[in-house]
Design an enzyme around this catalytic site. Structure first.
Site, mmCIF file in Angstrom:
data_model
loop_
_atom_site.group_PDB
_atom_site.id
_atom_site.type_symbol
_atom_site.label_atom_id
_atom_site.label_comp_id
_atom_site.label_asym_id
_atom_site.label_seq_id
_atom_site.Cartn_x
_atom_site.Cartn_y
_atom_site.Cartn_z
ATOM 1 N N PHE A 11 -5.169 12.761 -1.006
ATOM 2 C CA PHE A 11 -5.467 12.783 -2.527
ATOM 3 C C PHE A 11 -7.035 12.962 -2.767
ATOM 4 C CE2 PHE A 11 -5.851 9.315 -5.912
ATOM 5 C CZ PHE A 11 -6.231 10.344 -6.800
ATOM 6 N N ASN A 32 -3.925 13.874 10.063
ATOM 7 C CA ASN A 32 -2.827 14.161 10.705
ATOM 8 C C ASN A 32 -1.487 14.320 10.042
ATOM 9 O OD1 ASN A 32 -2.478 11.458 9.633
ATOM 10 N ND2 ASN A 32 -2.422 10.220 11.336
ATOM 11 N N LEU A 33 -1.714 14.407 8.495
ATOM 12 C CA LEU A 33 -0.776 14.623 7.801
ATOM 13 C C LEU A 33 0.334 13.643 7.446
ATOM 14 C CD1 LEU A 33 0.041 18.712 8.249
ATOM 15 C CD2 LEU A 33 -1.664 17.304 6.484
ATOM 16 N N TYR A 140 -5.423 -4.960 4.460
ATOM 17 C CA TYR A 140 -5.884 -3.869 4.058
ATOM 18 C C TYR A 140 -7.434 -4.231 3.633
ATOM 19 C CZ TYR A 140 -7.223 0.063 1.057
ATOM 20 O OH TYR A 140 -8.123 1.246 0.549
ATOM 21 N N ILE A 199 7.359 -2.971 -13.309
ATOM 22 C CA ILE A 199 6.220 -3.602 -12.986
ATOM 23 C C ILE A 199 6.238 -4.963 -12.153
ATOM 24 C CG2 ILE A 199 4.459 -5.178 -14.243
ATOM 25 C CD1 ILE A 199 4.675 -3.082 -16.618
ATOM 26 N N ARG A 264 3.713 -9.266 -5.788
ATOM 27 C CA ARG A 264 3.488 -8.799 -4.466
ATOM 28 C C ARG A 264 2.612 -9.595 -3.786
ATOM 29 N NH1 ARG A 264 3.806 -2.248 -4.793
ATOM 30 N NH2 ARG A 264 2.120 -2.874 -5.905
#
Length: 314
Positions: A11, A32-33, A140, A199, A264
């Site tokens: 992106f 690496n797609l 992350y 949402i 989440r």
């Protein structure tokens, strides 16, 4: 100038590649797609279908002889990091370390690293500046913060210059709602395909949204400026997820009718990054408003999907 852009089929990376080529640079793309797409790669770029954690990276550097590396290859989904922390660490930490080793060996002049607002964790104050404590609450966030330390030490030991850019919530054309899953791309996909929008949480959580074109201009600014600096790249504005969806629904000519789901794990409640340092030291500032960026994104995907949805004139 010779560049290697990792994640250059993705992106953000693909837009940076386009801008570099338009500026007359020679660009090698490493991807690496896994989430990137071959069709995103500029035809004037030299494409290498490899993984940055594999053993082919050295051959790319031998061929490319890069002056600079722009590093966007990453596992970027928070929920994937919570479910698969080993994968997250392998790609984001070990992948960056492998890249740094090649930068050292091939005497790369500078590395530009795409970091994230996730390194801050729940903010102690808004907008968080670069001196804000780093207390990530997702794997992350940890895996984006850790390479920053490696980059600083590699720079100190081996003379590799760097600029670290901590992105707010990036959105725009080429973002994959099924892969990278930014909230804007997910909403666009749901709205244009006639699905009910979802949402997580009550929708009052806020994010600092920045359009991909402004991210590109920040990377171009960092080519010549921001030596050994860390900079927030943001609008320095908060928008609730509810208000985001209301604006997108208006632009798409669709009703605001979300389905609310439980929040989440790993998601913070509020986020806003102070961008003063980037303005002062990179000579950069955001230019694309949220409404304009959303309109351009929605119109692009409307054409792509063959949707009857349209944006009213500005």
């Amino acid at each position: 100038m010779n560049f290697v852009v990792t994640g250059g089929a993705g992106f953000i990376g693909s837009h940076i590649v386009d801008a570099l080529i338009d500026s007359g640079h020679r660009v090698h793309v490493v991807d690496n797609l896994t989430t990137g797409r071959r069709e995103n790669v500029n035809p004037k770029a030299i494409f290498h279908l490899i993984d940055i954690t594999g053993d082919q990276l050295g051959a790319v550097f031998e061929q490319a002889k890069p002056d600079m590396v722009i590093h966007h290859a990453a596992q970027i989904d928070v929920q994937t990091s919570m479910e698969r922390p080993l994968l997250d660490a392998k790609v984001n930490i070990l992948g960056t370390l492998a890249l740094l080793e090649q930068c050292r060996e091939h005497k790369v002049r500078k590395l530009i690293y795409a970091s994230s607002a996730a390194v801050y964790g729940p903010p102690e104050y808004l907008g968080a500046d670069e001196g804000h404590p780093l207390r990530p609450i997702s794997f992350y966030g940890i895996s984006k913060q850790t390479p920053e330390h490696y980059i600083e030490i590699f720079s100190h030991l081996f003379g590799i210059d760097y600029t670290i850019l901590r992105y707010a919530n990036v959105y725009g054309i080429r973002q994959d709602p099924k892969g990278e899953g930014g909230v804007v791309s997910v909403f666009v996909d749901q709205l244009l395909q006639g699905q009910q929008t979802v949402i997580f949480g009550d929708g009052e959580q806020t994010r600092d949204f920045i359009y991909v074109k402004d991210i590109v201009s920040a990377n171009l600014a960092a080519v010549e400026r921001g030596s050994k600096g860390i900079y927030n790249i943001s609008w320095n504005k908060q928008t609730s997820v509810n208000n985001l969806l209301k604006l997108m629904s208006e632009l798409c000519g669709k009703p605001f009718a979300p389905r609310y789901m439980p929040p989440r794990a790993g998601d913070i409640i509020h986020s806003r990054l102070d961008n003063t340092a980037a303005k002062e030291q990179l000579g950069w500032e955001p230019r694309v408003t949220l409404r304009s960026g959303l309109r351009e994104t929605i119109e692009y995907y409307s054409r792509l999907y063959g949707s009857n949805s349209s944006c009213p004139p500005q």
